[in-house]
Enzyme design. Structure first.
Site, mmCIF file in Angstrom:
data_model
loop_
_atom_site.group_PDB
_atom_site.id
_atom_site.type_symbol
_atom_site.label_atom_id
_atom_site.label_comp_id
_atom_site.label_asym_id
_atom_site.label_seq_id
_atom_site.Cartn_x
_atom_site.Cartn_y
_atom_site.Cartn_z
ATOM 1 N N GLU A 102 19.058 -30.313 -2.544
ATOM 2 C CA GLU A 102 19.679 -31.162 -3.547
ATOM 3 C C GLU A 102 20.006 -30.243 -4.728
ATOM 4 O O GLU A 102 19.133 -29.495 -5.173
ATOM 5 C CB GLU A 102 18.710 -32.261 -4.005
ATOM 6 N N ARG A 126 4.854 -27.822 4.468
ATOM 7 C CA ARG A 126 5.496 -26.990 3.463
ATOM 8 C C ARG A 126 4.599 -25.815 3.099
ATOM 9 O O ARG A 126 3.378 -25.866 3.231
ATOM 10 C CB ARG A 126 5.845 -27.809 2.231
ATOM 11 N N LYS A 174 9.468 -28.914 -8.279
ATOM 12 C CA LYS A 174 10.640 -28.699 -9.133
ATOM 13 C C LYS A 174 10.415 -29.286 -10.518
ATOM 14 O O LYS A 174 10.804 -28.705 -11.519
ATOM 15 C CB LYS A 174 11.858 -29.396 -8.514
#
Length: 562
Positions: free
Chosen positions: A36, A261, A271
RNA sequence: UGACCCAUGGUGUAAUCGGCAACACAUCUGAUUUUGGUUCAGACAUUCUAGGUUCGAGUCCUAGUGGGUCAACCA
């Protein structure tokens, strides 16, 4: 880059080979990396990039880059550019397959119409709060919205008018009609479209309704002919919805596969938290060398090879855990050891005078650039009677097994002569300010006939030839291995910034050999016995700045610490 | 007290059809070394627990335990 030495298959490769055996995708493997564009890429993304590209490459397939740009209020072109730069830098190429979910808005809209026509989606006038209230909880089923039983015709009309901008933001959404009592919360009539009167970074004001992640992601995969949609574990619960949406329309059905992850110790890869560090000024920016971002690592002096090697070594599984950041450091040391020229740099200078060496004499010493790489050749280093050595390479009262300089002791100057310390000069405060030494004439490196044995070898720089530069000594950003994972006695989360390392950056002046003048931005070096450094892009020819990537392993420091 | 997922040295991973638990990092020893770097040699585990199947279980079965994810009109 690391050669394929692995003989066993990771679980994703096993799935792929099962698909190949059953011919589910006609022996094709087509992956995608779907960021994104709302932030900078970090080390966790690097692993995803490496995984997707290398998986496809291994099976002769392709990888697309697709920006998942379905939320106009958080996304921006700035990120679209930095993301592409970072992927390229890592060494991967999406060729002509650069896509945007926003490319598919029209197609997505027709899928939505199709769902409505099949009675599988409806327009809901409830507020966000009302929808949440009727959603139930994980242990309590939800209840149907009062708008759930609208007719297909009414839904079609309403949805078309949503697109035309006839309704206010937040007044209506399109929801899938699935199962309000499903044990999977995501199947309780998830929102597919919302109204947002916001300009999109690519489509501008063309749209005022935007698809949600689940609406956009799977269909985009399908449109692009993706076979294996590899994502992280938190999307596991989305897979039934991913499958439902694609089957409801009846189009190409990729396989979503989730892996755990990457979670390096002493780092944060949220983020939101990274943005906070930047915005609150704890760091100089997204590319601060202490950031776990790809741009930060790049500026710190990491190589793409070492990052990819790290991604490979951490493996691909579904267990989540913490990867020791030492493994990353080992990867970068391994690579830098092979490729960097060795340089003389004194970070904490102590002046010495060689009393029996002619005052006006300068000798050029030939030194090997890289003992690990003969092709790197040699260079010349000026030697004179005034030198800087490292303050820590002299001790007035040394412990046992100290191999460096001490009163009356000898030490080898790397690539030059053996010297002996004759006299220690102190200032009024008792601080050592200079050493008087003598050199052993026939002990020159490579032609030593002196028979003198020096246990230690130290680095040095000739005072009249030295360049003063700025050196930024970086250390880990946090003092705790899992800064984002702590709770206080009452069970409330502890702010991760509590664990910021106050000593994550130390700026010093150093004296370095003259050949470093020619360094170009991001050039990498080993400063002998000190660590790996790279030239910061902010450097000018008058003001060189070197960033410490990582120290050398130091078994002496380890020993003396105990 | 729902659904889904996970469990192998300190850490990350491996172990084909059930056959002596392997590799890397870390740690500790020692050797080599004109970087206390590099390199080399060695040390370091009752596979979460309890039952079961089997000549044989990390692997198969049953029951537990522990951990993760999910209740944005974020992705």
């Amino acid at each position: 880059m690391s050669e394929e030495k692995r003989t066993s298959l990771n679980f994703v490769e096993q799935i792929i080979e099962e698909h190949n055996a059953s011919d589910r995708f006609g022996q094709k493997v087509h992956t995608r990396f779907p960021p994104e564009p709302n932030g900078y890429l970090h080390i966790g993304h690097a692993k995803s990039i490496y995984t997707n590209f290398s998986l496809a490459k291994k099976y002769g397939g392709k990888t697309n880059l697709r920006f998942d740009d379905t939320n106009p209020v958080t996304e921006d072109t700035e990120y679209v550019e930095s993301i592409q730069e970072d992927i390229k830098w890592l060494g991967f190429d999406w060729e002509d397959r650069l896509f945007f979910a926003s490319d598919y808005f029209e197609q997505l809209y027709t899928y939505a119409l199709d769902l409505i026509k099949k009675g599988k989606a409806y327009v809901d006038d409830s507020t966000a709060e009302e929808i949440a209230a009727l959603k139930g909880t994980p242990t309590r089923p939800g209840e149907p919205s009062p708008y759930r039983s609208r007719t297909i015709e009414e839904n079609l009309d309403l949805f078309e008018r949503m697109r035309k901008g006839e309704f206010e933001e937040g007044s209506k959404v399109l929801r899938a009609k699935i199962d309000m009592s499903s044990p999977n919360m995501l199947l309780r009539d998830p929102v597919l479209y919302r109204i947002k009167f916001a300009a999109h970074h690519r489509t501008g004001d063309k749209w005022c309704i935007y698809p949600m992640y689940d609406m956009a992601h799977g269909y985009s995969d399908s449109i692009e002919g993706i076979t294996h949609s590899v994502c992280t574990l938190e999307f596991e619960n989305h897979r039934p919805l991913y499958d439902w949406l694609i089957d409801a329309v009846g189009i190409h059905h990729p396989q979503q596969i989730e892996f755990s992850r990457l979670n390096p110790s002493y780092m944060i890869t949220s983020k939101r938290k990274l943005r906070q560090l930047v915005e609150e000024g704890h760091l100089t920016g997204w590319n601060d060398p202490r950031m776990p971002t790809i741009s930060g690592l790049r500026r710190r002096g990491y190589t793409p090879e070492s990052i990819c090697n790290f991604a490979e070594k951490t493996g691909l599984t579904k267990r989540d855990g913490i990867t020791d950041v030492l493994l990353l450091e080992d990867c970068v040391r391994q690579h830098l050891n092979k490729i960097t020229p060795r340089m003389m740099a004194v970070l904490s200078p102590l002046k010495i005078t060689i009393t029996n060496y002619p005052e006006d004499k300068v000798e050029m010493m030939e030194v090997v650039n890289n003992p690990e790489d003969e092709s790197a050749g040699t260079r010349e280093l000026p030697f004179s009677n005034k030198l800087y050595i490292e303050t820590t390479d002299f001790m007035e009262d040394p412990p046992r097994k100290y191999f460096r300089l001490a009163p009356g002791k000898v030490v080898r100057l790397k690539g030059a002569y053996i010297i002996q310390c004759d006299e220690v000069i102190k200032d009024d405060a008792g601080e050592i300010i200079e050493l008087k030494c003598s050199y052993i004439e026939n002990s020159k490196s490579g032609e030593d006939t002196s028979g003198v044995k020096a246990k230690g070898t130290i680095h040095w720089v000739s005072v009249p030839h030295a360049e003063e530069v700025e050196v930024r000594l970086y250390d880990r950003l946090f003092t705790d291995p899992t800064p984002g994972n702590h709770k206080d006695e009452d069970g409330n989360p502890i702010d991760f910034k509590t664990f910021l390392n106050p000593e994550s950056l130390q700026v010093i002046k150093a004296q370095v050999e003259p050949s470093l003048q020619n360094a170009r931005p991001l050039d990498k070096f080993q400063f002998m016995r000190k660590g790996y450094f790279c030239l910061d892009p902010d450097s000018t020819s008058e003001h060189l700045i070197f960033n410490r990537t990582v120290t050398l392993r130091d078994s002496w420091a380890k020993k003396t610490k105990k």
